[in-house]
Design a protein around this motif. Structure first.
Motif, PDB file in Angstrom:
ATOM      1  N   LEU A   6       0.844  -1.193   0.000  1.00 17.59           N
ATOM      2  CA  LEU A   6       0.000   0.000   0.000  1.00 17.59           C
ATOM      3  C   LEU A   6       0.879   1.243   0.000  1.00 17.59           C
ATOM      4  CD1 LEU A   6      -2.662  -1.020   2.678  1.00 17.59           C
ATOM      5  CD2 LEU A   6      -2.995  -0.899   0.211  1.00 17.59           C
ATOM      6  N   PRO A   7       0.372   2.365  -0.489  1.00 16.70           N
ATOM      7  CA  PRO A   7       1.146   3.611  -0.428  1.00 16.70           C
ATOM      8  C   PRO A   7       1.485   3.952   1.021  1.00 16.70           C
ATOM      9  CG  PRO A   7      -0.751   3.864  -1.894  1.00 16.70           C
ATOM     10  CD  PRO A   7      -0.929   2.548  -1.185  1.00 16.70           C
ATOM     11  N   LEU A   8       2.751   4.217   1.274  1.00 19.77           N
ATOM     12  CA  LEU A   8       3.193   4.447   2.650  1.00 19.77           C
ATOM     13  C   LEU A   8       2.687   5.768   3.219  1.00 19.77           C
ATOM     14  CD1 LEU A   8       6.869   3.139   2.491  1.00 19.77           C
ATOM     15  CD2 LEU A   8       4.784   1.911   3.125  1.00 19.77           C
ATOM     16  N   GLU A   9       2.243   6.694   2.354  1.00 22.12           N
ATOM     17  CA  GLU A   9       1.767   7.974   2.856  1.00 22.12           C
ATOM     18  C   GLU A   9       0.320   7.909   3.335  1.00 22.12           C
ATOM     19  OE1 GLU A   9       1.104   7.882  -1.606  1.00 22.12           O
ATOM     20  OE2 GLU A   9       2.730   7.409  -0.190  1.00 22.12           O
ATOM     21  N   GLU A  10      -0.360   6.793   3.077  1.00 20.05           N
ATOM     22  CA  GLU A  10      -1.750   6.647   3.497  1.00 20.05           C
ATOM     23  C   GLU A  10      -1.823   6.359   5.000  1.00 20.05           C
ATOM     24  OE1 GLU A  10      -4.181   7.300   1.666  1.00 20.05           O
ATOM     25  OE2 GLU A  10      -3.494   7.141  -0.404  1.00 20.05           O
ATOM     26  N   THR A  11      -2.953   6.750   5.595  1.00 18.03           N
ATOM     27  CA  THR A  11      -3.207   6.458   7.000  1.00 18.03           C
ATOM     28  C   THR A  11      -4.090   5.229   7.086  1.00 18.03           C
ATOM     29  OG1 THR A  11      -3.063   8.802   7.606  1.00 18.03           O
ATOM     30  CG2 THR A  11      -4.196   7.324   9.141  1.00 18.03           C
ATOM     31  N   LEU A  12      -3.661   4.245   7.877  1.00 14.48           N
ATOM     32  CA  LEU A  12      -4.430   3.019   8.028  1.00 14.48           C
ATOM     33  C   LEU A  12      -5.410   3.154   9.182  1.00 14.48           C
ATOM     34  CD1 LEU A  12      -1.952   0.033   7.566  1.00 14.48           C
ATOM     35  CD2 LEU A  12      -3.630   0.914   5.960  1.00 14.48           C
ATOM     36  N   VAL A  13      -6.643   2.781   8.918  1.00 12.07           N
ATOM     37  CA  VAL A  13      -7.664   2.677   9.957  1.00 12.07           C
ATOM     38  C   VAL A  13      -8.036   1.203  10.039  1.00 12.07           C
ATOM     39  CG1 VAL A  13      -9.946   3.389  10.733  1.00 12.07           C
ATOM     40  CG2 VAL A  13      -8.516   4.998   9.453  1.00 12.07           C
ATOM     41  N   LEU A  14      -7.606   0.541  11.101  1.00  9.17           N
ATOM     42  CA  LEU A  14      -7.782  -0.902  11.236  1.00  9.17           C
ATOM     43  C   LEU A  14      -9.058  -1.198  12.012  1.00  9.17           C
ATOM     44  CD1 LEU A  14      -4.072  -1.842  12.020  1.00  9.17           C
ATOM     45  CD2 LEU A  14      -5.221  -1.642   9.804  1.00  9.17           C
ATOM     46  N   LEU A  15      -9.948  -1.940  11.361  1.00 10.77           N
ATOM     47  CA  LEU A  15     -11.290  -2.158  11.882  1.00 10.77           C
ATOM     48  C   LEU A  15     -11.491  -3.607  12.306  1.00 10.77           C
ATOM     49  CD1 LEU A  15     -13.190  -0.245   9.062  1.00 10.77           C
ATOM     50  CD2 LEU A  15     -12.424   0.677  11.257  1.00 10.77           C
ATOM     51  N   ASP A  16     -12.444  -3.807  13.210  1.00  9.84           N
ATOM     52  CA  ASP A  16     -12.848  -5.154  13.601  1.00  9.84           C
ATOM     53  C   ASP A  16     -13.886  -5.674  12.615  1.00  9.84           C
ATOM     54  OD1 ASP A  16     -11.242  -5.391  15.882  1.00  9.84           O
ATOM     55  OD2 ASP A  16     -12.687  -4.254  17.088  1.00  9.84           O
ATOM     56  N   ASP A  17     -13.901  -6.972  12.421  1.00  8.58           N
ATOM     57  CA  ASP A  17     -14.883  -7.636  11.571  1.00  8.58           C
ATOM     58  C   ASP A  17     -15.396  -8.848  12.343  1.00  8.58           C
ATOM     59  OD1 ASP A  17     -16.357  -9.018   9.712  1.00  8.58           O
ATOM     60  OD2 ASP A  17     -14.982  -8.649   8.048  1.00  8.58           O
ATOM     61  N   LYS A  18     -16.535  -8.671  13.033  1.00 10.77           N
ATOM     62  CA  LYS A  18     -17.044  -9.728  13.901  1.00 10.77           C
ATOM     63  C   LYS A  18     -17.408 -10.989  13.116  1.00 10.77           C
ATOM     64  CE  LYS A  18     -18.769  -6.597  17.477  1.00 10.77           C
ATOM     65  NZ  LYS A  18     -19.969  -6.145  18.252  1.00 10.77           N
ATOM     66  N   ASP A  19     -17.934 -10.801  11.900  1.00  6.46           N
ATOM     67  CA  ASP A  19     -18.309 -11.969  11.094  1.00  6.46           C
ATOM     68  C   ASP A  19     -17.079 -12.798  10.734  1.00  6.46           C
ATOM     69  OD1 ASP A  19     -20.964 -11.238  11.190  1.00  6.46           O
ATOM     70  OD2 ASP A  19     -20.902 -10.138   9.290  1.00  6.46           O
ATOM     71  N   PHE A  20     -15.988 -12.116  10.357  1.00  6.78           N
ATOM     72  CA  PHE A  20     -14.779 -12.833   9.983  1.00  6.78           C
ATOM     73  C   PHE A  20     -14.136 -13.489  11.201  1.00  6.78           C
ATOM     74  CE2 PHE A  20     -10.200 -13.049   9.003  1.00  6.78           C
ATOM     75  CZ  PHE A  20     -10.265 -13.854   7.877  1.00  6.78           C
ATOM     76  N   ILE A  21     -14.175 -12.808  12.354  1.00  6.60           N
ATOM     77  CA  ILE A  21     -13.633 -13.398  13.577  1.00  6.60           C
ATOM     78  C   ILE A  21     -14.421 -14.653  13.948  1.00  6.60           C
ATOM     79  CG2 ILE A  21     -13.254 -13.032  16.037  1.00  6.60           C
ATOM     80  CD1 ILE A  21     -11.290 -11.588  14.198  1.00  6.60           C
ATOM     81  N   LYS A  22     -15.739 -14.622  13.729  1.00  8.95           N
ATOM     82  CA  LYS A  22     -16.559 -15.796  13.996  1.00  8.95           C
ATOM     83  C   LYS A  22     -16.198 -16.924  13.034  1.00  8.95           C
ATOM     84  CE  LYS A  22     -19.809 -18.055  16.076  1.00  8.95           C
ATOM     85  NZ  LYS A  22     -19.630 -18.495  17.489  1.00  8.95           N
ATOM     86  N   GLN A  23     -15.971 -16.568  11.766  1.00 12.66           N
ATOM     87  CA  GLN A  23     -15.553 -17.568  10.792  1.00 12.66           C
ATOM     88  C   GLN A  23     -14.193 -18.162  11.166  1.00 12.66           C
ATOM     89  OE1 GLN A  23     -17.323 -18.660   8.125  1.00 12.66           O
ATOM     90  NE2 GLN A  23     -15.703 -20.139   7.691  1.00 12.66           N
ATOM     91  N   LEU A  24     -13.304 -17.312  11.658  1.00 14.69           N
ATOM     92  CA  LEU A  24     -11.992 -17.762  12.116  1.00 14.69           C
ATOM     93  C   LEU A  24     -12.137 -18.764  13.255  1.00 14.69           C
ATOM     94  CD1 LEU A  24      -8.863 -17.312  11.985  1.00 14.69           C
ATOM     95  CD2 LEU A  24      -9.184 -15.535  13.710  1.00 14.69           C
ATOM     96  N   GLU A  25     -13.025 -18.456  14.189  1.00 15.84           N
ATOM     97  CA  GLU A  25     -13.247 -19.349  15.327  1.00 15.84           C
ATOM     98  C   GLU A  25     -13.845 -20.678  14.870  1.00 15.84           C
ATOM     99  OE1 GLU A  25     -15.534 -19.292  19.669  1.00 15.84           O
ATOM    100  OE2 GLU A  25     -16.012 -17.795  18.148  1.00 15.84           O
TER     101      GLU A  25
END
Length: 424
Positions: A209-228
């Motif tokens: 990704l472009p290094l000048e961008e600001t990352l906003v890291l979000l939770d994804d409950k559906d994916f975490i449930k799939q992971l579990e």
């Protein structure tokens, strides 16, 4: 992956990160290129088993010395010519019995399997790395928010202590203590921001990704449930990427051994040609050749013996590596399952602590509304809640990484990503 153009930021979930890196990572592309090379080597090895066709055209003008051929005629000089010669013909050659070529072809196919195993391992390792980078960066961003709450509380406490000193209801010693706490929190806050920035840069580099961008890291409950859910599957029949790679390496070494043994065996080939030969195309006749050729290797300076000894050593090494890798993966899987259980217990405990802090904040707010509480007490309750929230986030991160480690130990991380892709 969503990009906010107006704010110059990229909103990213763990699922987004895993899906994107699987397609663009440089190491994955390199592994794909090695796989293409292995497939090309199969065609190269197969060509030794197929008929070879070629066309030959030659012509020239020359002189010769009969003495070079052991001939000399009385009354004639040794030289003849100059004269013209011409030859044009097509030739076909085919291996009738070539065990060495056949085994090299089989070894090339095992090489393709090895390259596929290397690609699968690379994908699994990159996914595990990116998941680790994401969770680490997200935790550092959460720590920044947590310390900001503590900074606001310490700033308010210091301001109130200064007011108390001015009004004569507080001491300078208390004010200095609050100032020391504020300075310490400011330092921790600035350090946390730098660490969060570095962690985001590492993640951006991995995702290209472009290094000048600001990352906003979000939770994804559906994916975490799939992971579990995926981590709860019985993977007894699954093959770990590291074990699969070790097994493919052993199979490739065995194929090399077969090729080395085949070098001791005879080879039989057939060839035929047909064409025109003579002084020129107009002054010549059609000729042909049909024949067989058999070669038996007797002694090549010990090269074949040394090659066979080498591959036998490689097989022994690959067998030990396969056994060691299998044992290590079993240990990793056991540790990951134990870590999941411990992290789950810790997470539940932190949920209780967070609920208690939320209730304490509600009591402090109610007391402030009724006039029996102070703003500082509310800020302290908010800080206690932030501490409880941060401890829960740490437990949650540990829980997520334990699931990632388990799926990685079973070689199922990419399977998780592929399942998510099918839903798109």
């Amino acid at each position: 992956m969503a990009q906010d153009i107006r704010q110059g930021s990229v909103r990213l979930t763990l699922k987004d990160a895993l899906q994107s890196v699987d397609a663009i990572n440089f190491q994955v592309m390199m592994a794909n290129a090695r796989l293409e090379q292995a497939i090309a080597r199969i065609s190269q090895a197969q060509s030794d088993l197929l008929p070879h066709f070629e066309g030959i055209v030659s012509g020239g003008r020359q002189t010769s010395d009969l003495r070079s051929g052991g001939m000399q005629f009385s009354g004639f000089g040794p030289h003849i010519g100059p004269y013209n010669n011409f030859d044009a013909r097509g030739r076909v050659t085919i291996a009738l019995f070539d065990p060495s070529a056949f085994e090299r072809f089989q070894a090339a196919k095992k090489g393709e399997n090895l390259s596929r195993a290397e690609l699968a391992k690379t994908r699994e390792d990159i996914l595990a790395l990116v998941a680790t980078l994401f969770v680490d960066a997200q935790r550092k961003q959460q720590t920044v928010g947590f310390l900001k709450t503590l900074l606001d509380k310490d700033q308010m406490a210091y301001d109130l202590s200064e007011d108390n000193v001015t009004q004569g209801t507080g001491t300078l010693l208390d004010s200095n203590k609050f100032k020391s706490d504020l300075d310490q929190t400011k330092y921790l806050y600035s350090q946390a921001k730098l660490q969060a920035q570095d962690a985001c840069l590492d993640l951006e580099a991995a995702l290209q990704l472009p290094l000048e961008e600001t990352l906003v890291l979000l939770d994804d409950k559906d994916f975490i449930k799939q992971l579990e859910n995926n981590a709860a599957i019985n993977f007894n029949n699954a093959t770990n990427a590291d074990v699969a790679l070790a097994f493919s390496q052993l199979e490739a070494n065995k194929a090399d051994q077969n090729a080395a043994i085949a070098d001791f065996l005879p080879k039989v080939s057939g060839s035929a040609d047909y064409g025109r030969s003579g002084e020129s195309p107009d002054h010549g006749s059609n000729t042909y050749f049909v024949g067989l050729k058999a070669t038996v290797p007797l002694w090549e300076g010990g090269n074949n013996q040394a090659k066979l000894k080498e591959v036998k050593g490689q097989i022994k090494e690959a067998q030990e590596n396969l056994l060691d890798t299998t044992q290590q993966e079993q240990v990793k899987q056991a540790h990951a399952r134990a870590a999941i259980a411990q992290a789950d217990d810790l997470r539940q405990a932190k949920v209780q602590k967070r609920q208690t802090a939320q209730r304490a904040l509600w009591i402090a707010l109610h007391a402030q509304e009724t006039g029996s509480g102070t703003v500082l007490e509310v800020m302290q309750a908010k800080a206690d809640l932030a501490i409880a929230e941060d401890e829960y986030n740490e437990a949650q991160a540990t829980w997520v990484m334990a699931h990632i480690d388990l799926l990685h130990a079973h070689g199922q991380l990419r399977e998780l990503v592929k399942k998510e892709e099918d839903k798109l």
